[in-house]
Scaffold this active site. Structure first.
Site, PDB file in Angstrom:
ATOM      1  N   ASP A  94       0.867  -1.171   0.000  1.00 31.58           N
ATOM      2  CA  ASP A  94       0.000   0.000   0.000  1.00 31.58           C
ATOM      3  C   ASP A  94       0.909   1.228   0.000  1.00 31.58           C
ATOM      4  O   ASP A  94       2.070   1.145   0.401  1.00 31.58           O
ATOM      5  CB  ASP A  94      -0.889  -0.019   1.238  1.00 31.58           C
ATOM      6  N   ASP A 141      -1.515  -0.886   5.998  1.00 31.45           N
ATOM      7  CA  ASP A 141      -1.745  -0.408   7.363  1.00 31.45           C
ATOM      8  C   ASP A 141      -3.179   0.028   7.622  1.00 31.45           C
ATOM      9  O   ASP A 141      -3.546   0.277   8.763  1.00 31.45           O
ATOM     10  CB  ASP A 141      -0.808   0.759   7.682  1.00 31.45           C
ATOM     11  N   ASP A 155      -6.957  -2.128   3.702  1.00 26.25           N
ATOM     12  CA  ASP A 155      -5.959  -3.113   3.294  1.00 26.25           C
ATOM     13  C   ASP A 155      -6.239  -4.500   3.868  1.00 26.25           C
ATOM     14  O   ASP A 155      -5.637  -5.481   3.430  1.00 26.25           O
ATOM     15  CB  ASP A 155      -4.559  -2.676   3.753  1.00 26.25           C
TER      16      ASP A 155
END
Length: 761
Positions: free
Chosen positions: A308, A507, A511
């Site tokens: 991410d 995080d 996600d």
């Protein structure tokens, strides 16, 4: 606890006692008592092994304990009581050594459980009362005393909270959190008492999540146990066939027993789990919580990593990256006035602007007549100046952008950053540019991941394509997938899994599905959501991406050590089995030899408790030194901004003002910047070179120092040649070229040094 003792220390005590009593009886000339003592010491261990085998069969597992059972049973049947008691002692001592290694390896993990707070001090009815942690609710106010563990996630209400976060993150230096900053549960208050507003219940807090992960890690079974069982599918039949052949060809059942004795496979049973659990412990000490042994093995085999962007590759927080000023406005003065007004704003950008001013040590004033227009900006009076901060359209009352404003807006679009425009006393004075910056350690972490064998790096982000593309190009990843929803992130993970073992690192709550879908999910848990941590197999408790690199290197080392221990033990046992089959090794001697093989395999597995990091401890700068170096750079940031700002404004300044500002900048460089660079070259770089090793590890950095000094001298000579009336057009062009060149090389040099500081911290 009693069951654990019976499985390890109990059989060891019985077998050792039986061997000792039998030896004493032999010395006293009592052969019958000797045989009885050795048999009595063997039978309980045999029963423990038999129960273990039955339990495994009920669970649908087969293993290698059958060889130990046959060895002890055969020894008793053939009257080889000494061989039987030695096998029993070998097996039980191996189990006891495994339990000792597991206890040592779990020490860092179980410490988290013992530290969990049970009570908290709550403000109630004008006083303080002690209440159970489970009774805390969001919105309540707590007093955190010195030395206490923070029981729940909360918001600092006092001026400052100084926390020791080493138990969670491995960082030894206390961390200061100002008023209004969110803190996680788990750290210890290393400073004076402070007030905390509760944000979560105890069950939903960060620390509770870590405890659940620890309990999961402790309850897991290492995958190498299953791998050992797969080896056993070949090893056990081979052992039985070889023992049978030795008996048939020689006609002596004792030879078959000798083969079984040296085949007792403690390396398969014990050595691999010891290495796995040791590796989990080692990672925990560095702030990386691996939930179980299966996760560690998967991490070791990783070939594709998906990241991410926000909060993983970047800091996840807006930071001031540039101050664009018009006309006569000084960048630092513009920031001070803007931050003074932003102190009373609730906007997400306000905190970043105030933090930037405080980092520079600017004295902020209290604003008056402040008013905020949601979605547009705010206005107020600071030190007698009327300010407006916000969007360009709002600050300039929806008028058409000036050429200067159009240039700033274009820059914001190109660089993917946000801007807060500032007007001072009704006139546009500048703009504060903010962006989510790449983590300082990210470029090096990605390079090290490639070096460690990761073949593909992909960035998956929900952010706009232009913003994600800028970050991706700066980091040199292999692919970038922008504007992806949580469902599309899952699809991206499933697509990449066809290329090899795939890790997803993230995080945020968005996600969590992708973390669960990957072969291995890694959550950046320092600031990440509870959902991502729960969905992940590995949680990085430190807000640093390079700890993932350390965990990957540790996992590969641990897997190699475990496999090495298994193969070494099996190989030596096979050689000994061949020797025993031809009659050159008896059961007693074979049992003693096998004990040595087992000890060697387990001691080799214990190597996983040490090493595996990026740098040895003696190759790391003290945390205090790294903090000081970073602070020095932060103090010099305004000087770099001054160089860039003067280059931008030079042509719009009156000629005499140009000369005055050039002279002031020259004095600033000579007084602050150039001495800093000289100290780095003569004092810091020799120390770093010794830590990094090699013939000339900082040669290119030293060359940059020389180029900075060269440009500084050129600028000094150019400025000294400017007449009192100011520079002419040709001089102005040359001066701007020098200023831009000096600004660019300093920005690059600072970025390189800060990455280096991260590498040795």
């Amino acid at each position: 606890m009693r069951s654990s003792w019976f499985r390890s220390a109990g059989p060891l005590g019985v077998s050792a006692g039986g061997l000792l009593v039998g030896g004493l009886a032999w010395w006293l000339g009592q052969p019958r008592l000797m045989e009885l003592a050795w048999a009595a010491g063997t039978v309980p261990v045999l029963l423990v092994v038999a129960v273990s085998i039955v339990d495994d069969l009920r669970r649908g597992r087969t293993g290698v304990d059958i060889v130990a059972l046959l060895s002890m049973g055969g020894a008793l049947a053939l009257g080889q009581y000494l061989a039987g008691i030695i096998i029993a002692l070998m097996f039980s001592s191996g189990r006891a050594l495994e339990e000792h290694a597991r206890a040592r390896a779990r020490r860092e993990l179980t410490a988290l459980l013992g530290r969990a707070p049970k009570v908290a001090t709550r403000f109630e009815n004008g006083g303080l009362v002690q209440v159970p942690v489970d009774a805390l609710r969001p919105g309540e106010r707590l007093l955190i005393k010195g030395g206490e563990v923070i029981p729940v996630d909360g918001l600092v209400l006092s001026a400052e909270a100084v926390l020791d976060e080493s138990a969670l993150t491995g960082e030894s230096l206390p961390v200061s959190h100002p008023r209004g900053e969110r803190v996680r549960s788990g750290p210890v208050n290393a400073g004076p008492p402070f007030e905390l507003r509760v944000l979560t219940s105890a069950a939903e807090s960060t620390y509770a999540g870590v405890v659940r992960l620890v309990q999961s890690a402790q309850a897991s079974k290492a995958p190498f146990v299953r791998m050992a069982d797969r080896y056993a599918l070949l090893f056990v039949p081979l052992t039985l066939v070889l023992a049978a052949l030795a008996w048939v060809l020689s006609g002596d059942p004792v030879r078959a027993l000798a083969v079984l004795v040296v085949a007792t496979p403690c390396p398969l049973i014990l050595a691999a789990p010891v290495a796995i659990v040791s590796g989990i412990s080692r990672a925990a000490r560095r702030g990386v919580l691996i939930k179980d042994g299966a996760a560690l093995e998967t991490l070791a085999r990783a070939r594709v990593l998906l990241f991410d962007k926000t909060g993983t590759l970047t800091t996840g927080q807006a930071r001031l990256v540039a101050i664009e000023a018009t006309g006569d406005a000084e960048p630092e003065a513009l920031l001070r006035l803007s931050a003074s007004l932003e102190q009373v704003s609730q906007h997400v950008m306000a905190g970043a602007i105030v933090s930037a001013a405080r980092e520079r040590g600017l004295a902020l004033s209290l604003p008056t007549e402040s008013a905020e227009t949601p979605g547009a900006g705010m206005s107020g009076v600071v030190d007698g100046h009327r300010l407006k901060l916000g969007t360009h359209a709002w600050v300039e009352d929806a008028g058409p952008p000036s050429p200067w404003a159009r240039a700033v807006l274009r820059r914001m679009g190109y660089e993917g950053c946000s801007g807060v425009f500032v007007s001072l006393d009704g006139k546009l004075a500048g703009a504060l540019l903010l962006a989510d910056e790449i983590r300082p350690e990210t470029p090096r972490a990605l390079r090290l991941l490639r070096k460690a064998g990761v073949s593909r790096l992909v960035m998956v982000s929900g952010d706009r394509a232009e913003v994600a593309g800028i970050i991706a190009s700066a980091l040199g990843v292999d692919g970038v997938l922008a504007e992806r929803s949580p469902q599309e992130k899952v699809q991206a993970v499933l697509t990449e899994r066809t290329a090899g073992v795939t890790l997803m690192v993230g995080d945020g709550i968005n996600d969590a599905p992708a973390l669960a879908a990957a072969d291995l999910g890694v959550a950046m848990g320092a600031r990440g959501s509870g959902a991502s941590s729960e969905a992940a197999d590995v949680v990085v408790l430190v807000d640093r991406l390079d700890r993932l690199v350390e965990a990957l290197l540790m996992a590969r080392r641990v897997r190699a050590i475990a496999l090495q221990s298994v193969l070494m033990g099996m190989g030596l046992s096979l050689v000994a089995m061949g020797v025993a089959a031809v009659g050159l090794l008896g059961p007693v001697a074979g049992a003693i030899l096998q004990e040595g093989i087992d000890a060697a395999a387990i001691l080799n597995a214990l190597r996983a408790l040490r090493g595996g990091g990026l740098l040895p401890s003696h190759h790391v700068l003290p945390a205090e030194t790294v903090a000081r170096l970073k602070a020095e750079h932060q103090e010099l940031r305004p000087v770099l901004e001054h160089i860039q700002s003067l280059a931008d404004r030079l042509e719009v300044l009156e000629p005499r003002r140009q000369r005055a500002e050039l002279l002031a900048l020259e004095g600033l460089l000579e007084a602050r910047l150039l001495p800093h660079e000289r100290r780095d070259e003569t004092e810091l770089y020799p120390t770093l070179a010794r830590l990094l090793g090699g013939e000339d590890p900082l040669g290119s950095m030293s060359h940059t120092h020389r180029e900075i000094a060269h440009l500084g001298r050129l600028l000094e000579r150019r400025v000294s040649d400017v007449s009192e009336d100011g520079p002419d057009a040709a001089e102005q062009r040359e001066l701007r070229r020098l200023l831009y060149g000096l600004s660019a090389i300093l920005q690059l040099h600072f970025a390189q040094e800060e990455e280096l500081f991260e590498a040795v911290s």
